[in-house]
Design an enzyme around this catalytic site. Structure first.
Site, PDB file in Angstrom:
ATOM      1  N   HIS A  40     -18.384  33.209   8.961  1.00 48.07           N
ATOM      2  CA  HIS A  40     -19.585  32.576   9.544  1.00 48.07           C
ATOM      3  C   HIS A  40     -19.231  31.902  10.864  1.00 48.07           C
ATOM      4  O   HIS A  40     -19.374  30.699  11.022  1.00 48.07           O
ATOM      5  CB  HIS A  40     -20.155  31.560   8.550  1.00 48.07           C
ATOM      6  N   GLU A  67      -2.989  20.893   3.813  1.00 48.35           N
ATOM      7  CA  GLU A  67      -1.674  20.233   3.923  1.00 48.35           C
ATOM      8  C   GLU A  67      -0.677  21.146   4.600  1.00 48.35           C
ATOM      9  O   GLU A  67       0.116  20.701   5.446  1.00 48.35           O
ATOM     10  CB  GLU A  67      -1.194  19.800   2.541  1.00 48.35           C
ATOM     11  N   CYS A 120      17.409   3.212  -5.327  1.00 42.73           N
ATOM     12  CA  CYS A 120      18.091   2.075  -4.710  1.00 42.73           C
ATOM     13  C   CYS A 120      19.482   2.516  -4.289  1.00 42.73           C
ATOM     14  O   CYS A 120      19.916   3.630  -4.568  1.00 42.73           O
ATOM     15  CB  CYS A 120      18.208   0.949  -5.715  1.00 42.73           C
ATOM     16  N   TRP A 177      14.771  -0.437  -3.849  1.00 40.09           N
ATOM     17  CA  TRP A 177      13.482   0.223  -3.693  1.00 40.09           C
ATOM     18  C   TRP A 177      12.742  -0.108  -4.978  1.00 40.09           C
ATOM     19  O   TRP A 177      13.025   0.482  -6.026  1.00 40.09           O
ATOM     20  CB  TRP A 177      13.663   1.732  -3.546  1.00 40.09           C
ATOM     21  N   GLU A 194       2.252  18.812  12.650  1.00 37.18           N
ATOM     22  CA  GLU A 194       2.831  17.494  12.966  1.00 37.18           C
ATOM     23  C   GLU A 194       4.311  17.579  13.301  1.00 37.18           C
ATOM     24  O   GLU A 194       4.839  16.684  13.937  1.00 37.18           O
ATOM     25  CB  GLU A 194       2.554  16.485  11.852  1.00 37.18           C
ATOM     26  N   LYS A 231       1.297  20.019   8.000  1.00 33.14           N
ATOM     27  CA  LYS A 231       2.765  20.014   8.052  1.00 33.14           C
ATOM     28  C   LYS A 231       3.256  20.755   9.287  1.00 33.14           C
ATOM     29  O   LYS A 231       4.133  20.295  10.009  1.00 33.14           O
ATOM     30  CB  LYS A 231       3.359  20.705   6.800  1.00 33.14           C
ATOM     31  N   ARG A 235      17.905   4.413   1.414  1.00 28.80           N
ATOM     32  CA  ARG A 235      17.569   4.617  -0.002  1.00 28.80           C
ATOM     33  C   ARG A 235      16.612   3.544  -0.509  1.00 28.80           C
ATOM     34  O   ARG A 235      16.073   3.649  -1.609  1.00 28.80           O
ATOM     35  CB  ARG A 235      18.828   4.604  -0.861  1.00 28.80           C
ATOM     36  N   LYS A 289       5.337   6.607  10.684  1.00 30.58           N
ATOM     37  CA  LYS A 289       5.405   6.848   9.235  1.00 30.58           C
ATOM     38  C   LYS A 289       4.211   6.204   8.540  1.00 30.58           C
ATOM     39  O   LYS A 289       3.664   6.748   7.602  1.00 30.58           O
ATOM     40  CB  LYS A 289       6.708   6.272   8.665  1.00 30.58           C
ATOM     41  N   ASN A 339      20.357   1.458 -10.246  1.00 27.08           N
ATOM     42  CA  ASN A 339      19.470   2.414  -9.581  1.00 27.08           C
ATOM     43  C   ASN A 339      18.878   3.278 -10.686  1.00 27.08           C
ATOM     44  O   ASN A 339      19.599   3.857 -11.481  1.00 27.08           O
ATOM     45  CB  ASN A 339      20.266   3.284  -8.594  1.00 27.08           C
ATOM     46  N   GLY A 340      17.551   3.327 -10.777  1.00 29.26           N
ATOM     47  CA  GLY A 340      16.902   4.150 -11.809  1.00 29.26           C
ATOM     48  C   GLY A 340      15.814   3.360 -12.508  1.00 29.26           C
ATOM     49  O   GLY A 340      15.381   2.314 -12.040  1.00 29.26           O
TER      50      GLY A 340
HETATM   51  C1  BG6 Z   1       0.284   9.205   8.663  1.00 28.04           C
HETATM   52  C2  BG6 Z   1       1.552   9.839   8.156  1.00 28.04           C
HETATM   53  O1  BG6 Z   1       0.575   8.352   9.740  1.00 28.04           O
HETATM   54  O2  BG6 Z   1      -0.344   8.459   7.649  1.00 28.04           O
HETATM   55  C3  BG6 Z   1       1.186  10.804   7.063  1.00 28.04           C
HETATM   56  O3  BG6 Z   1       2.228  10.539   9.209  1.00 28.04           O
HETATM   57  C4  BG6 Z   1       0.470  10.051   5.960  1.00 28.04           C
HETATM   58  O4  BG6 Z   1       2.346  11.447   6.549  1.00 28.04           O
HETATM   59  C5  BG6 Z   1      -0.716   9.239   6.500  1.00 28.04           C
HETATM   60  O5  BG6 Z   1      -0.006  10.971   4.995  1.00 28.04           O
HETATM   61  C6  BG6 Z   1      -1.189   8.239   5.455  1.00 28.04           C
HETATM   62  O6  BG6 Z   1      -0.116   7.339   5.243  1.00 28.04           O
HETATM   63  P1  BG6 Z   1       0.009   6.633   3.802  1.00 28.04           P
HETATM   64  O7  BG6 Z   1       1.246   5.789   3.898  1.00 28.04           O
HETATM   65  O8  BG6 Z   1      -1.255   5.816   3.633  1.00 28.04           O
HETATM   66  O9  BG6 Z   1       0.110   7.742   2.798  1.00 28.04           O
END
Ligand code: BG6
Length: 608
Positions: free
Chosen positions: A504, A481, A2, A75, A488, A485, A27, A603, A101-102
């Site tokens: 194969h 992953e 937070c 948060w 994207e 990374k 935050r 996001k 916060n915590g």
């Molecule tokens: C994508 C994000 O849109 O959705 C990824 O860019 C994420 O980073 C994926 O892993 C799933 O989103 P969430 O919020 O369900 O984990």
């Protein structure tokens, strides 16, 4: 995580506090509140929603008259985001207001003690116990009341305290979270980080854990845990306000990579007490677990990749069959799911449409659902039968890093907890696994420290047109992953491939233009991986090896090397992903990409 702010001086406090909150919103942003001393009382306004919403309720702060106060942007960790659970929290008779916060890990016991003394709680938060303790211990000596209250708390707590009977005086406390003091001319501040202060003053004091401070308009006094005054150096902030919002990092993504040791610590440690794993508000019993003939893990994107790691770990420890399914596929597959299926849903945002739809589909067929979620009170958290929250704090960068690693930590916790409940591990192995869980934050930091050269590798490889990430077993899941990374944020095509499967067919693509990232951290499969490395090198590929710290054989095989610290093999994915996050970051940075907001992405995709 937070954001907190405090101000005392000659000016109206609320507008200054709201401006500070705006700069802390990254935050946490599910609710916010502000309180000021006014006419011998505490005047407070708080609500679910953004800081802008709070400003709308208070006329931009102008309707709250007073020159000394606190503010908070939340948060949620305990208690869903609601008006009542928003901070500040008041003591029973309104003598004190607190922002926090915590995570106060012993809040349940403290709450019971206070309720037994007749205190009536208004919220579901851990924080509220602090306000009531302050009022309980206050006898006119504010500093002593703060010290007695803090002596009762366990866990992480950065606090702001204001008392209606102490005009112009504030206290703040630092334990396991950031807290900075801002020194003005005839006015003083505290805040969670420089962001909230740097527009008002660049003279700051960085507090240390165990310290607390008293602020008036004229003076700031810092004390150590025993209440003895300590002398602190004053630092001058050189950041501009934009950089400060990232805590001095160029991108939120790097900030969040660096936050991972603490994020993993905040996810693991509150669930381990006296060597045993326990989840808050968990209703999954041994009988239920024994009744499941399979576990289905579903998610999207990086959360799905965390689930693939979870498959190896849960099957390895619990010996229950685990299937991993992309949520967008599962929801339309007429899946064979019934009351003997445990569904594990993984989601950082808790709002991903495909994941929610798959979850509803499976639950309608009788599956019980365990959700692993970062956002408290999100749709998926509310729909699930049980929730394990990852305490990663708000994640701003679209490409997840701490969201993914805390999902792994939560999956590991669950796997070990379930294996012990099912009698699949003996006491010795259980203790060993619990110790390995507690070791993870250090291993993540070690993974960062071991790979300071990754920036230079990125300078060498950033021009690649296409890459392969290959691995076996858990390394194959990590390769997924690592590949995503890179894709994207740098827009370079890459593909994760099971190393044993390459020959194969797909090996037809390997030539001298390819860079192959070979993940070689599963000890028992290292020789097999060396064979795969030799296969691709024989066809002209360059190889970036990822190997355990101290492994020297990799130098004979690979052109460049990244290192993963050694730890429990079942948990190897968590530290191993860190150098690959850094590699993707620096490649994208070399290519001038928009790292925190890559093109075409969101996001959280809350539509199909
Ligand atoms: C994508 C994000 O849109 O959705 C990824 O860019 C994420 O980073 C994926 O892993 C799933 O989103 P969430 O919020 O369900 O984990």
């Amino acid at each position: 995580m937070c954001g907190i702010v405090g101000y005392t001086g000659p000016s109206q406090a609320a507008p200054i506090l709201l401006d500070g909150l705006r700069r802390l919103e990254y935050r946490g942003y599910d609710s916010a509140g502000v309180v000021v001393q006014s006419g011998g009382e505490l005047k407070m306004v708080k609500a679910r929603g953004s800081v802008a919403h709070l400003a709308g309720l208070t006329g931009g702060g102008r309707e709250l008259e007073g020159v000394c106060g606190l503010a908070h942007t939340r948060w949620a960790t305990h208690g869903a985001p609601t008006d009542t659970n928003a901070h500040p929290h008041l003591s029973e008779h309104g003598l004190f207001a607190v922002v926090h916060n915590g995570i106060i890990e012993n809040f349940a016991a403290l709450r019971s003690e206070l309720e037994a003394e007749g205190i009536v709680f208004r919220s579901k938060t851990d924080t509220e116990v602090v306000a009531h303790l302050l009022e309980k211990y206050y006898d006119g000596d504010l500093k002593r009341a703060v010290m007695r209250t803090v002596s009762r708390l366990e866990g992480s707590y950065v606090l702001g305290v204001v008392c209606s009977k102490e005009p112009g005086r504030l206290f703040c406390v630092k334990e396991a979270g950031p807290l900075i003091l801002g020194l003005g001319v005839g006015e003083n501040y505290f805040a969670s980080d420089v962001t909230a202060l740097v527009a008002r003053t660049k003279n700051v004091i960085y507090m240390e854990d165990g310290e607390f401070a008293e602020l008036t308009a004229e003076r700031v006094t810092v004390y150590d845990r025993t209440g003895r005054e300590v002398t602190k150096s004053v630092s001058h902030v050189v950041w501009d306000i934009e950089a400060a919002e990232k805590g001095g990092y160029e991108h939120f993504m790097m900030k969040e990579i660096m936050e991972q040791p603490r994020a993993v610590k905040n996810t693991v440690e509150p669930r381990i007490r006296s060597g045993r794993i326990a989840f808050e508000d968990f209703s999954l019993t041994r009988a239920e677990l024994e009744g499941y003939n399979k576990i289905v893990i579903t998610a999207c994107g990086s959360a799905y990749h965390a689930g693939v790691v979870g498959k190896y770990v849960i099957e390895g420890l619990c010996r229950i069959p685990v299937e991993t399914e992309l949520a967008s596929e599962l929801r339309y597959r007429d899946p064979i799911i019934d009351g003997h299926t445990l569904l594990i849903v993984i989601s950082q945002s808790g709002e991903t449409a495909d994941t929610i739809a798959a979850m509803r589909e499976c639950m309608s067929r009788g599956a019980r659902c365990l959700a692993i979620v970062n956002v408290v009170g999100s749709t998926i958290a509310r729909l699930a039968d049980n929730v394990i929250y990852t305490h990663a704090g708000p994640e701003i960068s679209v490409a997840t890093t701490k969201g993914y690693t805390t999902q792994l930590a939560a999956l590991y916790l669950f796997a070990v907890w379930a294996a012990e409940l099912l009698g699949r591990v003996d006491a010795g192995r259980y203790a060993q696994l619990v110790d390995s869980l507690l070791e993870l934050p250090r291993l993540v930091q070690r993974a960062i420290d071991l790979n300071v050269h990754v920036k230079y590798l990125a300078e060498r490889w950033h021009g690649q047109q296409s890459l392969f990430f290959i691995g076996r077993n858990i390394d194959y899941a990590v390769a997924m992953e690592g590949s995503l990374k890179l894709k994207e944020i740098s827009y370079i095509h890459s593909e994760a491939y099971a190393a044993g499967e390459l020959k194969h067919g797909t090996i037809a693509l390997i030539d001298e233009k390819r860079l192959v990232v070979a993940l070689c951290c599963q000890d028992g499969l290292f020789d097999k991986m060396v064979s795969n490395v030799q296969e691709v090198k024989a066809r002209g590929a360059k190889v970036l090896g990822v190997a355990p710290e101290g492994n020297r054989r990799i130098f004979a095989e690979a052109d460049d090397v990244l290192f993963a610290p050694r730890g429990e093999q079942l948990f190897a994915a968590l530290p191993e992903i860190v150098p690959l996050q850094l590699f993707a970051y620096y490649v994208a940075r070399e290519n001038g990409c928009s790292i925190d907001k890559p093109r075409n992405l969101a996001k959280s995709v809350t539509v199909e």
